[in-house]
Design a protein around this motif. Structure first.
Motif, PDB file in Angstrom:
ATOM      1  N   ASP A  80      43.656  54.669  58.381  1.00  0.00           N
ATOM      2  CA  ASP A  80      44.143  53.414  57.821  1.00  0.00           C
ATOM      3  C   ASP A  80      45.534  53.060  58.328  1.00  0.00           C
ATOM      4  OD1 ASP A  80      41.817  53.347  56.431  1.00  0.00           O
ATOM      5  OD2 ASP A  80      42.680  53.870  54.486  1.00  0.00           O
ATOM      6  N   VAL A  81      46.422  54.052  58.355  1.00  0.00           N
ATOM      7  CA  VAL A  81      47.801  53.767  58.733  1.00  0.00           C
ATOM      8  C   VAL A  81      47.887  53.314  60.185  1.00  0.00           C
ATOM      9  CG1 VAL A  81      48.281  56.173  59.394  1.00  0.00           C
ATOM     10  CG2 VAL A  81      50.154  54.682  58.677  1.00  0.00           C
ATOM     11  N   VAL A  82      46.972  53.800  61.033  1.00  0.00           N
ATOM     12  CA  VAL A  82      46.983  53.405  62.447  1.00  0.00           C
ATOM     13  C   VAL A  82      46.448  51.983  62.594  1.00  0.00           C
ATOM     14  CG1 VAL A  82      46.182  53.974  64.766  1.00  0.00           C
ATOM     15  CG2 VAL A  82      46.700  55.809  63.136  1.00  0.00           C
ATOM     16  N   THR A  83      45.325  51.704  61.948  1.00  0.00           N
ATOM     17  CA  THR A  83      44.741  50.366  62.069  1.00  0.00           C
ATOM     18  C   THR A  83      45.648  49.305  61.444  1.00  0.00           C
ATOM     19  OG1 THR A  83      43.437  50.782  60.069  1.00  0.00           O
ATOM     20  CG2 THR A  83      42.378  51.185  62.173  1.00  0.00           C
ATOM     21  N   GLU A  84      46.335  49.670  60.374  1.00  0.00           N
ATOM     22  CA  GLU A  84      47.285  48.734  59.776  1.00  0.00           C
ATOM     23  C   GLU A  84      48.444  48.460  60.731  1.00  0.00           C
ATOM     24  OE1 GLU A  84      48.412  50.476  56.098  1.00  0.00           O
ATOM     25  OE2 GLU A  84      46.436  50.192  55.156  1.00  0.00           O
ATOM     26  N   ARG A  85      48.848  49.492  61.457  1.00  0.00           N
ATOM     27  CA  ARG A  85      49.926  49.318  62.435  1.00  0.00           C
ATOM     28  C   ARG A  85      49.493  48.375  63.551  1.00  0.00           C
ATOM     29  NH1 ARG A  85      55.061  48.935  63.289  1.00  0.00           N
ATOM     30  NH2 ARG A  85      56.031  50.335  64.777  1.00  0.00           N
ATOM     31  N   LEU A  86      48.208  48.369  63.867  1.00  0.00           N
ATOM     32  CA  LEU A  86      47.687  47.542  64.957  1.00  0.00           C
ATOM     33  C   LEU A  86      47.156  46.189  64.475  1.00  0.00           C
ATOM     34  CD1 LEU A  86      45.631  50.314  66.799  1.00  0.00           C
ATOM     35  CD2 LEU A  86      47.844  49.397  67.517  1.00  0.00           C
ATOM     36  N   ALA A  87      47.325  45.909  63.210  1.00  0.00           N
ATOM     37  CA  ALA A  87      46.679  44.729  62.608  1.00  0.00           C
ATOM     38  C   ALA A  87      47.063  43.423  63.274  1.00  0.00           C
ATOM     39  CB  ALA A  87      46.997  44.677  61.117  1.00  0.00           C
ATOM     40  N   ASN A  88      48.308  43.299  63.725  1.00  0.00           N
ATOM     41  CA  ASN A  88      48.778  42.018  64.271  1.00  0.00           C
ATOM     42  C   ASN A  88      48.719  41.937  65.791  1.00  0.00           C
ATOM     43  OD1 ASN A  88      49.433  41.011  61.675  1.00  0.00           O
ATOM     44  ND2 ASN A  88      51.371  42.124  61.708  1.00  0.00           N
ATOM     45  N   VAL A  89      48.088  42.922  66.405  1.00  0.00           N
ATOM     46  CA  VAL A  89      47.952  42.893  67.854  1.00  0.00           C
ATOM     47  C   VAL A  89      46.938  41.816  68.229  1.00  0.00           C
ATOM     48  CG1 VAL A  89      47.200  44.189  69.876  1.00  0.00           C
ATOM     49  CG2 VAL A  89      48.544  45.317  68.102  1.00  0.00           C
ATOM     50  N   PRO A  90      47.249  40.958  69.196  1.00  0.00           N
ATOM     51  CA  PRO A  90      46.309  39.902  69.585  1.00  0.00           C
ATOM     52  C   PRO A  90      44.941  40.461  69.963  1.00  0.00           C
ATOM     53  CG  PRO A  90      48.451  39.555  70.601  1.00  0.00           C
ATOM     54  CD  PRO A  90      48.510  40.898  69.958  1.00  0.00           C
ATOM     55  N   GLU A  91      43.906  39.741  69.578  1.00  0.00           N
ATOM     56  CA  GLU A  91      42.545  40.183  69.839  1.00  0.00           C
ATOM     57  C   GLU A  91      42.319  40.341  71.344  1.00  0.00           C
ATOM     58  OE1 GLU A  91      37.929  38.782  68.905  1.00  0.00           O
ATOM     59  OE2 GLU A  91      39.641  37.634  68.146  1.00  0.00           O
ATOM     60  N   GLY A  92      41.728  41.465  71.711  1.00  0.00           N
ATOM     61  CA  GLY A  92      41.398  41.717  73.111  1.00  0.00           C
ATOM     62  C   GLY A  92      42.531  42.300  73.926  1.00  0.00           C
ATOM     63  N   SER A  93      43.715  42.461  73.314  1.00  0.00           N
ATOM     64  CA  SER A  93      44.854  42.977  74.077  1.00  0.00           C
ATOM     65  C   SER A  93      44.901  44.502  74.118  1.00  0.00           C
ATOM     66  CB  SER A  93      46.163  42.435  73.510  1.00  0.00           C
ATOM     67  OG  SER A  93      46.314  42.813  72.151  1.00  0.00           O
ATOM     68  N   LEU A  94      44.153  45.150  73.252  1.00  0.00           N
ATOM     69  CA  LEU A  94      44.070  46.606  73.275  1.00  0.00           C
ATOM     70  C   LEU A  94      42.935  47.030  74.204  1.00  0.00           C
ATOM     71  CD1 LEU A  94      44.543  47.713  69.556  1.00  0.00           C
ATOM     72  CD2 LEU A  94      46.121  48.100  71.454  1.00  0.00           C
ATOM     73  N   ARG A  95      43.196  48.015  74.999  1.00  0.00           N
ATOM     74  CA  ARG A  95      42.180  48.520  75.910  1.00  0.00           C
ATOM     75  C   ARG A  95      41.482  49.728  75.296  1.00  0.00           C
ATOM     76  NH1 ARG A  95      45.544  48.533  81.646  1.00  0.00           N
ATOM     77  NH2 ARG A  95      45.930  46.272  81.744  1.00  0.00           N
ATOM     78  N   GLN A  96      40.308  50.005  75.833  1.00  0.00           N
ATOM     79  CA  GLN A  96      39.587  51.179  75.342  1.00  0.00           C
ATOM     80  C   GLN A  96      40.388  52.446  75.582  1.00  0.00           C
ATOM     81  OE1 GLN A  96      36.705  51.256  73.505  1.00  0.00           O
ATOM     82  NE2 GLN A  96      37.390  53.360  73.253  1.00  0.00           N
ATOM     83  N   ALA A  97      41.098  52.498  76.711  1.00  0.00           N
ATOM     84  CA  ALA A  97      41.918  53.676  77.004  1.00  0.00           C
ATOM     85  C   ALA A  97      43.019  53.851  75.963  1.00  0.00           C
ATOM     86  CB  ALA A  97      42.529  53.558  78.400  1.00  0.00           C
ATOM     87  N   ASP A  98      43.549  52.724  75.446  1.00  0.00           N
ATOM     88  CA  ASP A  98      44.564  52.800  74.392  1.00  0.00           C
ATOM     89  C   ASP A  98      43.983  53.455  73.142  1.00  0.00           C
ATOM     90  OD1 ASP A  98      46.127  51.374  76.180  1.00  0.00           O
ATOM     91  OD2 ASP A  98      45.761  49.450  75.199  1.00  0.00           O
ATOM     92  N   LEU A  99      42.794  53.005  72.763  1.00  0.00           N
ATOM     93  CA  LEU A  99      42.141  53.556  71.571  1.00  0.00           C
ATOM     94  C   LEU A  99      41.775  55.019  71.781  1.00  0.00           C
ATOM     95  CD1 LEU A  99      39.812  50.554  70.626  1.00  0.00           C
ATOM     96  CD2 LEU A  99      42.060  51.123  69.684  1.00  0.00           C
ATOM     97  N   ASP A 100      41.351  55.357  73.007  1.00  0.00           N
ATOM     98  CA  ASP A 100      41.022  56.756  73.306  1.00  0.00           C
ATOM     99  C   ASP A 100      42.249  57.638  73.113  1.00  0.00           C
ATOM    100  OD1 ASP A 100      38.486  55.935  73.982  1.00  0.00           O
ATOM    101  OD2 ASP A 100      38.821  55.972  76.145  1.00  0.00           O
ATOM    102  N   THR A 101      43.377  57.160  73.615  1.00  0.00           N
ATOM    103  CA  THR A 101      44.615  57.925  73.488  1.00  0.00           C
ATOM    104  C   THR A 101      45.010  58.107  72.029  1.00  0.00           C
ATOM    105  OG1 THR A 101      45.416  57.128  75.629  1.00  0.00           O
ATOM    106  CG2 THR A 101      47.061  57.978  74.098  1.00  0.00           C
ATOM    107  N   LEU A 102      44.893  57.040  71.243  1.00  0.00           N
ATOM    108  CA  LEU A 102      45.242  57.127  69.823  1.00  0.00           C
ATOM    109  C   LEU A 102      44.305  58.071  69.085  1.00  0.00           C
ATOM    110  CD1 LEU A 102      46.041  53.376  69.083  1.00  0.00           C
ATOM    111  CD2 LEU A 102      47.668  55.272  69.185  1.00  0.00           C
TER     112      LEU A 102
END
Length: 288
Positions: free
Chosen positions: A135-157
């Motif tokens: 929850d704390v991670v997704t809340e931190r990413l809540a305001n990131v523009p849609e489509g701006s996160l890459r799959q590699a970013d999520l893999d790293t997290l």
């Protein structure tokens, strides 16, 4: 009474199972663990169940349906009077203890179900696997523009969360927030990443390119840190640390292994040259 309406005095296991809403296999298991006494057997050496057997079987099924473990049911019945089909009042304390444990288990299960449903709802809303992070991670990413996160970013997290827990991943998410908000920073990040990946097994550890890429990584990290400070993202990190100190962030999802053990079990496909590059970049950062 007409003979066809007279119920049998004893029934076979299949009929007993059908009446109780279970299976012959389950009843045989009840016998094996001592939950259900062995009934009389007919001339064909098959089990025959009478009224008391059926009543006890019904109680067993009702208790099992509430989630009480079979061992606890057996213990609850252990003090019943001979021929009795339900626990007597003398066993009320034991049953109360069983029910208290069951209630605690159900509360924990309800909390887990709420967490799972929240994750599913996040995935439906965001349309990505980001909803599976804490929850704390997704809340931190809540305001990131849609489509701006890459799959590699999520893999790293995901990997970071497994090793360092939600707090570590949430702080690392600050990096991806900054990259998502700056196409120039993202492009430079991609360039440095590509330069590091080029330091494969064909490159010697003492190759001049190793030190050059390390210097490029150090320069980029300084630029990224400045961008995060300018955007006020470092304040978000401080708030996360305060929440952690206040106990508002839990270790849910973190491995039970130590960080050192977790790192040792996670495979990394880094060449010796690339590892040396990373070491040099860290040394440059330490010098300021």
């Amino acid at each position: 009474m007409h003979p066809s309406f007279v119920p049998p005095r004893r029934v076979k296991i299949g009929d007993a199972a059908a009446f109780a809403g279970t299976t012959p296999r389950a009843i045989r298991h009840y016998h094996e663990i001592g939950l259900l006494p062995e009934p009389e057997r007919g001339g064909d050496d098959r089990r025959r169940y009478g009224y008391e057997d059926m009543v006890r079987l019904l109680w067993v099924r009702r208790m099992a349906d509430t989630g009480i473990a079979l061992d606890d049911i057996r213990d609850a019945f252990a003090g019943s009077a001979p021929g009795g089909s339900a626990p007597q009042n003398s066993d009320d304390d034991d049953i109360a203890a069983v029910l208290e444990r069951l209630d605690e288990t159900l509360v924990a299960q309800e909390a887990e179900l709420r967490r799972q449903r929240t994750a599913v709802q996040r995935m439906r809303t965001q349309g990505s696997r980001a909803g599976l992070l804490s929850d704390v991670v997704t809340e931190r990413l809540a305001n990131v523009p849609e489509g701006s996160l890459r799959q590699a970013d999520l893999d790293t997290l995901l990997v970071t969360e497994r090793i360092f827990g939600p707090l570590g991943a949430a702080i690392q998410a600050t990096r991806f927030i900054a990259l998502a908000g700056s196409p120039d920073l993202r492009a430079e990040s991609d360039r440095v990443d590509a330069a590091e990946e080029a330091l494969d097994d064909t490159v010697a550890v003492d190759d001049p390119r190793v030190g050059q890429v390390a210097a490029e990584r150090h320069a980029f990290e300084q630029k990224l840190e400045a961008a995060m400070e300018e955007a006020g993202l470092d304040e978000g990190d401080e708030a996360l640390l305060d929440s952690w100190d206040a106990g508002e962030i839990s270790d849910t999802g973190q491995t039970s292994m130590s960080v050192l053990e977790a790192v040792g079990k996670m495979p990394y496909d880094f060449s010796p040259a690339r590892l040396r590059c990373m070491e040099l970049a860290v040394e440059l950062g330490a010098r300021g």
